[in-house]
Every structure is written in structure tokens, then in C-alpha cells.
Write a protein that holds these residues in place. Structure first.
Motif, PDB file in Angstrom:
ATOM      1  N   MET A   1      -3.803  -2.118  13.841  1.00  0.00           N
ATOM      2  CA  MET A   1      -3.555  -2.624  12.476  1.00  0.00           C
ATOM      3  C   MET A   1      -2.314  -3.515  12.497  1.00  0.00           C
ATOM      4  N   ASP A   2      -2.421  -4.722  11.917  1.00  0.00           N
ATOM      5  CA  ASP A   2      -1.252  -5.587  11.977  1.00  0.00           C
ATOM      6  C   ASP A   2      -0.289  -5.262  10.842  1.00  0.00           C
ATOM      7  N   ASP A   3       0.955  -5.693  11.024  1.00  0.00           N
ATOM      8  CA  ASP A   3       2.015  -5.314  10.097  1.00  0.00           C
ATOM      9  C   ASP A   3       1.812  -5.818   8.669  1.00  0.00           C
ATOM     10  N   PRO A   4       1.359  -7.097   8.451  1.00  0.00           N
ATOM     11  CA  PRO A   4       1.162  -7.534   7.066  1.00  0.00           C
ATOM     12  C   PRO A   4       0.194  -6.652   6.296  1.00  0.00           C
ATOM     13  N   VAL A   5      -0.912  -6.248   6.935  1.00  0.00           N
ATOM     14  CA  VAL A   5      -1.873  -5.388   6.247  1.00  0.00           C
ATOM     15  C   VAL A   5      -1.274  -4.013   6.006  1.00  0.00           C
ATOM     16  N   ASN A   6      -0.516  -3.500   6.964  1.00  0.00           N
ATOM     17  CA  ASN A   6       0.160  -2.218   6.764  1.00  0.00           C
ATOM     18  C   ASN A   6       1.128  -2.293   5.591  1.00  0.00           C
ATOM     19  N   ALA A   7       1.845  -3.428   5.459  1.00  0.00           N
ATOM     20  CA  ALA A   7       2.784  -3.591   4.348  1.00  0.00           C
ATOM     21  C   ALA A   7       2.040  -3.579   3.016  1.00  0.00           C
ATOM     22  N   VAL A   8       0.888  -4.245   2.952  1.00  0.00           N
ATOM     23  CA  VAL A   8       0.090  -4.243   1.724  1.00  0.00           C
ATOM     24  C   VAL A   8      -0.306  -2.816   1.356  1.00  0.00           C
ATOM     25  N   GLY A   9      -0.775  -2.058   2.346  1.00  0.00           N
ATOM     26  CA  GLY A   9      -1.178  -0.681   2.070  1.00  0.00           C
ATOM     27  C   GLY A   9      -0.033   0.171   1.571  1.00  0.00           C
ATOM     28  N   MET A  10       1.115   0.046   2.228  1.00  0.00           N
ATOM     29  CA  MET A  10       2.282   0.819   1.823  1.00  0.00           C
ATOM     30  C   MET A  10       2.719   0.452   0.404  1.00  0.00           C
ATOM     31  N   ASN A  11       2.725  -0.852   0.102  1.00  0.00           N
ATOM     32  CA  ASN A  11       3.151  -1.291  -1.220  1.00  0.00           C
ATOM     33  C   ASN A  11       2.159  -0.899  -2.313  1.00  0.00           C
ATOM     34  N   LEU A  12       0.866  -0.967  -2.007  1.00  0.00           N
ATOM     35  CA  LEU A  12      -0.129  -0.544  -2.986  1.00  0.00           C
ATOM     36  C   LEU A  12       0.051   0.924  -3.357  1.00  0.00           C
ATOM     37  N   ARG A  13       0.247   1.763  -2.342  1.00  0.00           N
ATOM     38  CA  ARG A  13       0.436   3.194  -2.618  1.00  0.00           C
ATOM     39  C   ARG A  13       1.692   3.427  -3.450  1.00  0.00           C
ATOM     40  N   ARG A  14       2.772   2.723  -3.105  1.00  0.00           N
ATOM     41  CA  ARG A  14       4.044   2.900  -3.821  1.00  0.00           C
ATOM     42  C   ARG A  14       3.936   2.426  -5.264  1.00  0.00           C
ATOM     43  N   LEU A  15       3.368   1.230  -5.465  1.00  0.00           N
ATOM     44  CA  LEU A  15       3.281   0.676  -6.812  1.00  0.00           C
ATOM     45  C   LEU A  15       2.273   1.436  -7.680  1.00  0.00           C
ATOM     46  N   ARG A  16       1.181   1.889  -7.065  1.00  0.00           N
ATOM     47  CA  ARG A  16       0.195   2.674  -7.819  1.00  0.00           C
ATOM     48  C   ARG A  16       0.808   3.993  -8.280  1.00  0.00           C
ATOM     49  N   ALA A  17       1.606   4.625  -7.399  1.00  0.00           N
ATOM     50  CA  ALA A  17       2.269   5.877  -7.768  1.00  0.00           C
ATOM     51  C   ALA A  17       3.269   5.641  -8.895  1.00  0.00           C
ATOM     52  N   ARG A  18       3.971   4.497  -8.834  1.00  0.00           N
ATOM     53  CA  ARG A  18       4.949   4.184  -9.882  1.00  0.00           C
ATOM     54  C   ARG A  18       4.266   4.035 -11.232  1.00  0.00           C
ATOM     55  N   ARG A  19       3.040   3.486 -11.237  1.00  0.00           N
ATOM     56  CA  ARG A  19       2.293   3.313 -12.473  1.00  0.00           C
ATOM     57  C   ARG A  19       1.458   4.538 -12.831  1.00  0.00           C
ATOM     58  N   GLN A  20       1.520   5.551 -11.953  1.00  0.00           N
ATOM     59  CA  GLN A  20       0.793   6.809 -12.172  1.00  0.00           C
ATOM     60  C   GLN A  20      -0.710   6.557 -12.355  1.00  0.00           C
TER      61      GLN A  20
END
Length: 201
Positions: A1-20
Motif C-alpha cells: 500500500m502506498d503512503d498517499p492512499v494510507n494517508a487518505v485512509g487515516m484521515n477519513l477515519r479521523r475526520l469521520r470520527a470527529r463528525r461522529q
């Protein structure tokens, strides 16, 4: 898995959790298939620009919020051809950096002259400089650990420490972004005007 895609996944999880939001809720509100969203959050897939914009809108985030790697060190280099590319039907874009909206942002076209390295003293606390090289080769960054750039390379570094600009070979040209905390006084020696040509640093 390349880093840009990993960053997208990490950010999606973080932002989705922030928005509950659950993955099902985010998928429904954004119009992105739940399977696609699950794959992206797992660091798989190849998201399109339209998909990222749809997710960003629901998450009340910018495109850069989704694709920048928040784990990146303070001083970071993106080489020509590297970085997070996103594509659409008519436009492809490469994210070089995510600028802090809480800082004043100034943009300069910079010419670094051959044979005349510039040693800059520290700016105010919190000042950050971002530079993308368009022509030539340079050595640039904190004086204790500068980096060498070729055309198409990008660097972001803290400028509240002594730093260096040096053309390696012929004159070099690029775009410089300076981010300064609001309320910090501008240093008068930072930018000098010589006739109609601007001379920075």
C-alpha cells in the motif's frame, strides 16, 4: 500500500470520527459506495477527485485535509513526480502541502542567483517557508541541515531558525510561500525592492 492512499485512509477515519458518522452514514450522505469507502479507509483503492470532494463536503473538510499526511515531519521534501496525485476528467493535481489557515500567507516568485548564497537569520517564532523549485538546482532549508532540490521538487521547513538559500550552478527560480502567525511584525529586511524587480532574501 502506498503512503498517499494510507494517508487518505487515516484521515477519513479521523475526520469521520470527529463528525461522529458511521461508514454507512458517510457513504449515504456523500453518495460514495460503502464498499469504496471501506476500501479507502483500509488503505486500498485509488480515489478519484470527485470521490474525495464528495467525502470532504460531508466531513466539512478541505481536499488537502483528506490527502495530506499529518504524520509528516516539520521539514519535509516532495520530489518531482512524487506526492499525492488526484485526478478528474479534465484536471490532475498534486498536493504539495497543506497550508495552515491560521497563519498569514505570502507568495513570492524567487530568483536565487548563482554564486551568492543567502544566509537568513531566524524569523519570528512559528514562521514556516514552503518552496517549489521550477528551474535549476538549489540547496535550501535550515542552515544545519539544508536539502538539495532539482526542478519539480518541493520543501517545507521551519524558518524560525537560521536558514539558507543557495543556487547550485546557474540561477534558480521557484515559488516561495511564507506563513507567519498573525500579529507578528514583518521584518523590513525580508523583502527588498530594486527598481521593478523584486529581490527576496
Amino acid at each position: 500500500m502506498d503512503d498517499p492512499v494510507n494517508a487518505v485512509g487515516m484521515n477519513l477515519r479521523r475526520l469521520r470520527a470527529r463528525r461522529q458518522l458511521t461508514t454507512a452514514e458517510l457513504a449515504r450522505k456523500s453518495g460514495v459506495a460503502r464498499a469504496t469507502l471501506t476500501a479507502l479507509e483500509s488503505g486500498r483503492g485509488n480515489p478519484t477527485l470527485d470521490t474525495l470532494y464528495a467525502l470532504a463536503k460531508v466531513l466539512d473538510a478541505s481536499l488537502a485535509d483528506l490527502i495530506v499526511d499529518v504524520r509528516a515531519p516539520r521539514a519535509r521534501v516532495v520530489r518531482a513526480g512524487e506526492g499525492s496525485w488526484v485526478g478528474g476528467s479534465a484536471v490532475d493535481g498534486r498536493l504539495l502541502d497543506h497550508l495552515d489557515p491560521h497563519l498569514r500567507t505570502d507568495l513570492y516568485e524567487l530568483v536565487i542567483r548563482a554564486g551568492a548564497p543567502r544566509h537568513s537569520e531566524p524569523h519570528q517564532a512559528g514562521v514556516v517557508e514552503c518552496f517549489v523549485l521550477q528551474e535549476g538546482r538549489v540547496r535550501i532549508g535550515p542552515r544545519e541541515e539544508p536539502v538539495e532540490l532539482a526542478a519539480g521538487d518541493f520543501v517545507r521547513f521551519p524558518a524560525d531558525v537560521p536558514h539558507l538559500y543557495e543556487a547550485l550552478g546557474d540561477d534558480a527560480r521557484g515559488l516561495l510561500v511564507i506563513q507567519t502567525p498573525f500579529g507578528a511584525p514583518e521584518r523590513k529586511e525580508d523583502v527588498r525592492w530594486t527598481g521593478e524587480k523584486r529581490s527576496s532574501r
